[in-house]
Design an enzyme around this catalytic site. Structure first.
Site, PDB file in Angstrom:
ATOM      1  N   GLU A 261      -6.371 -18.318 -24.245  1.00 28.44           N
ATOM      2  CA  GLU A 261      -5.558 -17.999 -23.066  1.00 28.44           C
ATOM      3  C   GLU A 261      -4.319 -18.881 -23.066  1.00 28.44           C
ATOM      4  O   GLU A 261      -4.365 -20.042 -23.453  1.00 28.44           O
ATOM      5  CB  GLU A 261      -6.377 -18.220 -21.797  1.00 28.44           C
ATOM      6  CG  GLU A 261      -5.597 -18.170 -20.496  1.00 28.44           C
ATOM      7  CD  GLU A 261      -4.905 -16.835 -20.293  1.00 28.44           C
ATOM      8  OE1 GLU A 261      -3.683 -16.850 -20.033  1.00 28.44           O
ATOM      9  OE2 GLU A 261      -5.571 -15.793 -20.407  1.00 28.44           O
TER      10      GLU A 261
ATOM     11  N   CYS B 287       0.852  -1.205   0.000  1.00 30.12           N
ATOM     12  CA  CYS B 287       0.000   0.000   0.000  1.00 30.12           C
ATOM     13  C   CYS B 287       0.881   1.246   0.000  1.00 30.12           C
ATOM     14  O   CYS B 287       1.053   1.890   1.041  1.00 30.12           O
ATOM     15  CB  CYS B 287      -0.932  -0.006   1.199  1.00 30.12           C
ATOM     16  SG  CYS B 287      -1.945  -1.486   1.336  1.00 30.12           S
TER      17      CYS B 287
ATOM     18  N   GLN C  79     -11.114 -13.428  -9.512  1.00 35.67           N
ATOM     19  CA  GLN C  79     -10.932 -12.001  -9.302  1.00 35.67           C
ATOM     20  C   GLN C  79     -10.564 -11.712  -7.849  1.00 35.67           C
ATOM     21  O   GLN C  79     -11.224 -12.186  -6.918  1.00 35.67           O
ATOM     22  CB  GLN C  79     -12.200 -11.252  -9.663  1.00 35.67           C
ATOM     23  CG  GLN C  79     -12.656 -11.468 -11.095  1.00 35.67           C
ATOM     24  CD  GLN C  79     -11.606 -11.045 -12.091  1.00 35.67           C
ATOM     25  OE1 GLN C  79     -10.929 -10.040 -11.906  1.00 35.67           O
ATOM     26  NE2 GLN C  79     -11.436 -11.810 -13.151  1.00 35.67           N
TER      27      GLN C  79
ATOM     28  N   CYS D 102      -4.538  -3.386 -17.479  1.00 35.66           N
ATOM     29  CA  CYS D 102      -4.073  -2.925 -16.166  1.00 35.66           C
ATOM     30  C   CYS D 102      -2.798  -2.102 -16.291  1.00 35.66           C
ATOM     31  O   CYS D 102      -2.218  -1.712 -15.292  1.00 35.66           O
ATOM     32  CB  CYS D 102      -3.832  -4.116 -15.244  1.00 35.66           C
ATOM     33  SG  CYS D 102      -2.499  -5.173 -15.793  1.00 35.66           S
TER      34      CYS D 102
END
Length: 618
Positions: A476, A171, A424, A567
């Site tokens: 994939e 974080c 997820q 992302c």
């Protein structure tokens, strides 16, 4: 606004591409290491604002005057002055007083040495923070420094609620207000789209393309999976040694940033659910007991038993103090109780050694979270990884207590989650993300459309669309993800979805013959990153954007719509440029128009940003 002159080339750390290399004919295919775009070369040397390369800057009058960073050492200061506008370069070990002007990609603070335009990057500093840094590494036309001490705090400062926030590495922006985090992330995406993607912000047609970032409704307790490591070397901050607390012993927690063999002991993580923290505390309470004969795995000697502790939890809903607070746990769809899985990764299969831990965890009748919600422990697993590698996926899997899977629902579908399943990490925000993707797809709803799901992961996106379309074709590279996709389709009674294992970076000219022309292409260059996301090791395997072979295929395919999910905003902007504007050097013409770009904050307090982009055929 500060700027980079032509005599001070753009630091490569701030670009999505490494330094240029001379290409041979065999190297003409697109990779991140081999890219020769004149516009990019021009961009590297052109005068441009720092904001175009990084998060936004929010200058205040008094802080603008503090941009006169200077070298603490007088000799270094005079050397700095003698190199104004020239080839200034600080020495390794030199201490500088700096002010963080903005945040670069991946959350590093961007600073400039006064009067030189020389770029310095520093981890764990935030915009407006004045600090002393020591030069640790020189990299061509920029340097990296380590913060020694803070002179004055950054803008939008808040107290980090986590006691490990200064050391953990997960974080990085926890001590930055959440509103400021969103502002920084949104501006970074906007700047990359303008300067790397070449979508001019002065063009009226692009004025409505960039959408405001979607915040995450949960800033803490949002992760449904956390992986902790057992370590024989406990990492302690410097101040602990100064206080005399420097005794080194075993640890269970997260790897200290920059150390593969040292673990920061963690008793509670604010990113995971409270029930998971109760389990973590129970394990921490007894695993060091010498009578149990448990030892952590040593990555150097390859001796020891315990490698990792993985906790999976799902979601439940809790009403707290007149507002709704949603925490994440897996819910048993039959009993209605949230579920939790505990997975011990060990170097060998010795269930008797784990028996005391299993009894300790299974004896907890229920975990009472805020609001008196019961929690059900239904799965304690043991993955055996006998190799010297320190991964959490084992070659053997054993059920020590309860069942081998737990159940979750997402967008109306049911998923069986095993210890090594892809799923997820932030289920709550995944619901939001999937809804955005479905909206961008613009399905007619008559069951006539073909969907091509590239980088499909476990097929969650394609499966959520399957009941509204004619057929879904997913591709994939990860075999286990394809296996999970087939299982999820069967579990939900979906028969109009095919999933194929293959590397989309190595497609041949015959790729596309196996399926009809799609109406919609979903390119999820984001999802495996989510599945494998680890707090300190952000993603594995990495998704470095689209390969040029795939770009050419899509431009030749000419599907009416592409929904691009990424992302990595830097490679996202680059690929959008290719698809819309083409690649002049390879005589490739773009044929798409960017209709919308929606940033999404999936992981608060981290530098990660997700983007959902809609492209329509011109």
């Amino acid at each position: 606004m500060p700027y980079i002159t032509k005599t001070q080339p753009l630091p490569l750390q701030l670009l999505p591409f490494p330094p240029q290399k001379k290409l041979t004919p065999k190297m003409q295919s697109h990779t991140l290491k081999h890219l020769t775009c004149p516009w990019l070369l021009k961009f590297r040397s052109a005068s441009c604002t720092i904001a175009s390369l990084s998060f936004t800057q929010h200058p205040q009058p008094e802080q603008q005057q503090e941009q006169t960073q200077y070298s603490i050492n007088n000799n270094n200061k005079s050397k700095s002055n003698s190199n104004k506008g020239g080839s200034y370069f600080p020495k390794r070990g030199q201490e500088l007083e700096l002010v963080c002007e903005s945040l670069a990609f991946k959350g590093k603070g961007l600073c400039k040495v006064a009067d030189t335009g020389f770029i310095v990057l520093c981890d764990r500093v935030l915009p407006g923070e004045k600090f002393v840094g020591r030069v640790t590494r020189k990299k061509g036309n920029y340097a990296e420094v380590t913060k020694i001490k803070t002179i004055s705090p950054h803008w939008d400062a808040v107290d980090a609620p986590c006691e490990y926030a200064s050391y953990c590495g997960g974080c990085k922006t926890q001590n930055l207000s959440y509103e400021a985090q969103l502002r920084e992330k949104e501006q970074q995406v906007r700047d990359l789209v303008v300067h790397v993607g070449r979508f001019s912000d002065k063009d009226p047609e692009n004025s409505c393309v960039m959408k405001p970032i979607v915040p995450c409704g949960i800033q803490f307790n949002y992760r449904n999976k956390m992986e902790f490591s057992f370590g024989s070397k406990r990492w302690l901050p410097k101040e602990s040694f100064e206080k005399g607390d420097g005794e080194v012993n075993y640890a269970l927690g997260l790897h200290a940033p920059g150390f593969f063999d040292k673990v920061l002991n963690v008793d509670k993580c604010l990113l995971q659910s409270e029930p998971a923290n109760v389990v973590l505390a129970a394990v921490q309470d007894c695993w060091r007991d010498t009578q149990l004969g448990l030892s952590p795995y040593d990555v150097h000697s390859h001796a020891g038993f315990l490698k990792h502790l993985m906790l999976r939890s799902g979601r439940y809903f809790d009403y707290c103090r007149s507002y709704r607070l949603q925490l994440l746990t897996f819910r048993n769809v039959k009993t209605g109780l949230p579920e939790l899985m505990v997975n011990f990764v060990t170097s060998s299969y010795e269930p008797d050694l784990l028996k005391p831990l299993v009894e300790k965890i299974s004896s907890i009748p229920e975990v009472v979270c805020t609001g008196n919600f019961k929690f059900q422990y239904v799965s304690i697993m043991n993955n055996v990884n006998s190799s010297v590698g320190n991964t959490s996926v084992g070659e053997e899997e054993h059920t020590l207590y309860g069942k081998s899977t737990i159940t979750e629902t997402l967008r109306g579908l049911t998923f069986q989650i095993s210890a090594n399943s892809f799923f997820q990490t932030n289920t709550h925000q995944a619901e939001v993300l999937y809804k955005l993707i479905e909206d961008c797809a613009g399905l007619r709803g008559d069951g006539s459309e073909i969907v091509l799901d590239l980088f499909c992961g476990t097929g969650t996106i394609g499966l959520t669309l399957a009941r509204k379309v004619k057929h879904v074709y997913g591709y994939e590279v990860v075999p286990q993800a394809i296996s999970d996709a087939h299982r999820n389709a069967t579990l939900n009674g979906i028969s109009n979805a095919n999933f194929v294992q293959g590397d989309l970076n190595k497609i041949g000219e015959n790729f596309g013959n196996e399926f009809p022309k799609p109406d919609i292409v979903i390119s999820g260059l984001y999802f495996v990153q989510l599945f494998w996301f680890n707090v300190t090791n952000h993603a594995d395997p990495n998704r470095p954007g689209m390969h040029m072979k795939l770009i050419k295929f899509l431009l030749k395919l000419k599907a009416p719509r592409i929904v691009y999910v990424s992302c990595n905003p830097a490679t996202c902007a680059r690929d959008l440029d290719y698809l819309c504007h083409g690649v002049t050097e390879q005589n490739i013409k773009g044929c798409y128009k960017l209709k919308s770009l929606q940033p999404v904050d999936m992981f608060p307090h981290t530098p990660h940003i997700e983007c959902v982009c809609l492209l329509e055929l011109s």
